[in-house]
Design a protein around this motif. Sequence first.
Motif, PDB file in Angstrom:
ATOM      1  N   GLU A   1      26.207 -53.268  40.591  1.00  0.00           N
ATOM      2  CA  GLU A   1      25.523 -52.386  40.155  1.00  0.00           C
ATOM      3  C   GLU A   1      24.938 -53.306  38.467  1.00  0.00           C
ATOM      4  OE1 GLU A   1      26.514 -48.760  39.375  1.00  0.00           O
ATOM      5  OE2 GLU A   1      25.014 -47.691  41.187  1.00  0.00           O
TER       6      GLU A   1
ATOM      7  N   CYS B   1      18.922 -45.172  44.569  1.00  0.00           N
ATOM      8  CA  CYS B   1      19.394 -46.449  44.654  1.00  0.00           C
ATOM      9  C   CYS B   1      20.485 -45.953  46.067  1.00  0.00           C
ATOM     10  CB  CYS B   1      20.395 -47.096  44.359  1.00  0.00           C
ATOM     11  SG  CYS B   1      19.868 -47.359  42.106  1.00  0.00           S
TER      12      CYS B   1
ATOM     13  N   TRP C   1      16.529 -49.733  47.108  1.00  0.00           N
ATOM     14  CA  TRP C   1      16.370 -48.494  46.801  1.00  0.00           C
ATOM     15  C   TRP C   1      15.080 -47.746  46.887  1.00  0.00           C
ATOM     16  CZ3 TRP C   1      15.756 -53.348  43.977  1.00  0.00           C
ATOM     17  CH2 TRP C   1      14.661 -53.531  43.711  1.00  0.00           C
TER      18      TRP C   1
ATOM     19  N   ASN D   1      26.714 -46.945  45.493  1.00  0.00           N
ATOM     20  CA  ASN D   1      27.114 -48.345  45.267  1.00  0.00           C
ATOM     21  C   ASN D   1      28.185 -48.952  44.542  1.00  0.00           C
ATOM     22  OD1 ASN D   1      23.411 -47.424  45.001  1.00  0.00           O
ATOM     23  ND2 ASN D   1      24.510 -49.270  46.413  1.00  0.00           N
TER      24      ASN D   1
ATOM     25  N   GLN E   1      19.312 -47.622  37.345  1.00  0.00           N
ATOM     26  CA  GLN E   1      18.141 -46.608  37.890  1.00  0.00           C
ATOM     27  C   GLN E   1      16.470 -47.141  36.469  1.00  0.00           C
ATOM     28  OE1 GLN E   1      19.982 -42.863  37.322  1.00  0.00           O
ATOM     29  NE2 GLN E   1      17.887 -42.462  39.083  1.00  0.00           N
TER      30      GLN E   1
ATOM     31  N   GLY F   1      22.413 -44.382  41.837  1.00  0.00           N
ATOM     32  CA  GLY F   1      22.794 -44.908  40.630  1.00  0.00           C
ATOM     33  C   GLY F   1      23.227 -45.600  39.151  1.00  0.00           C
TER      34      GLY F   1
ATOM     35  N   ILE G   1      22.003 -54.189  46.489  1.00  0.00           N
ATOM     36  CA  ILE G   1      21.238 -52.794  45.681  1.00  0.00           C
ATOM     37  C   ILE G   1      19.728 -52.779  46.463  1.00  0.00           C
ATOM     38  CG2 ILE G   1      20.690 -52.375  43.487  1.00  0.00           C
ATOM     39  CD1 ILE G   1      23.687 -52.434  43.666  1.00  0.00           C
TER      40      ILE G   1
END
Length: 378
Positions: A256, A79, A228, A251, A62, A57, A226
């Motif tokens: 993102e 992610c 995680w 991703n 993050q 990610g 998205i």
Amino acid sequence: MRNFVLETYFSKWEFSARHHMTASDAQSMSVGDLLDLADLPADALNGLHLGYTETWGAPDLQQAIAGTYDKMKPENVLCFAGAEEGVYAAMRVLLDQEDHAIVVVPNYQAAETLPLDICAVTGVPLDAENNWALDLDDIHAAIRPNTKLVSVCFPNNPTGKIIPASDYAELIEICRKHGLYLFSDEVYRLVELDETKRIVQAADAYEKGLSLNVMSKAYGLPGLRIGWIATQDTDVLQQLERYKHYLSICNSAPSERLAVIALSVRDKILAKNRALMQANVKKLDGFFADYPDLFDWVHPDGSCIAYPKYTGRGSVEAFCEVLVEEEGVLLLPASIYRSELMETPPDRFRIGFGRANIDEGLTAFRAFLDRKNNELTP
Ligand SMILES: Cc1ncc(COP(=O)(O)O)c(C=O)c1O
């Protein structure tokens, strides 16, 4: 692999039914609305590079996600493409053929079918007759020498149940004592109807806890894909990252960026979504009170879905089928939540209350009930 009956049912109806009354996410928004909310200009993404991104990610994503936990640092976050990819990768990485897993029932089907494809699984019930209570003695009783993980989801899909914080703390102690991973699906966290019922995140509270979360539900942004996993166990996270190389690799770059923007205004988004859910659930309280012979309405603890009982004539499957075919109102009947692990209540249906257009759906639902009253009333 076993058929994912919920998603198959949605493939048929989600985009064709006139009134999607069983959505499991909060009201979504356009890119323009999100940029507005964050006070960004309409061309804010014009310079965005459409190359590959980091498998973990983007670092600022993050970081933004880590900021939603008490103890997580960016390196504790990996992610995924939605929560679903996270469940898949975690079960593949954590479980082997000779292992055993414990899963709470009822559940979002992937929670049990993915481990079932790998190893032995024991279901532990939320008690339909006791406000969906979880008896921790059932967890104790299910533990075997080869048990590797316990999988839970609170607020629960489909019941909205949140177990008391003290029970959750005890569950963590049970896992700690037996060295079990706690896979905690927290996608409905932050949309508790009574915020005092909010429980801690497994990744913060337990060294072998894995917190699954996503932009889809409380934030209402499922199209971003998205999700995680956050955990203190960075060895597991490394293995998950290796696994992701065989799945989505990384991703989507635009997603993102949009997720970072959404998380920068998360308080505003959550306040808006919570207010809508509170208003909608009151409408459901009123609606079901008008049909005491047909339904047992149970006010959920959290999430934007509930799982009331159909007490009218005929099966809940037949009821939901005629309702969607004649009136275009989509609900999910109990058969969608049937478990391979144990009996599940046959007379429930899932209704959603996270979306903005609930009034039209309820009007159509009411028209159907009033027209069919004689046929349906026992
Ligand atoms: C409890 C639960 N976990 C995971 C998922 C998967 O989420 P996503 O669609 O964002 O991958 C869902 C979706 O409905 C869910 O309800």
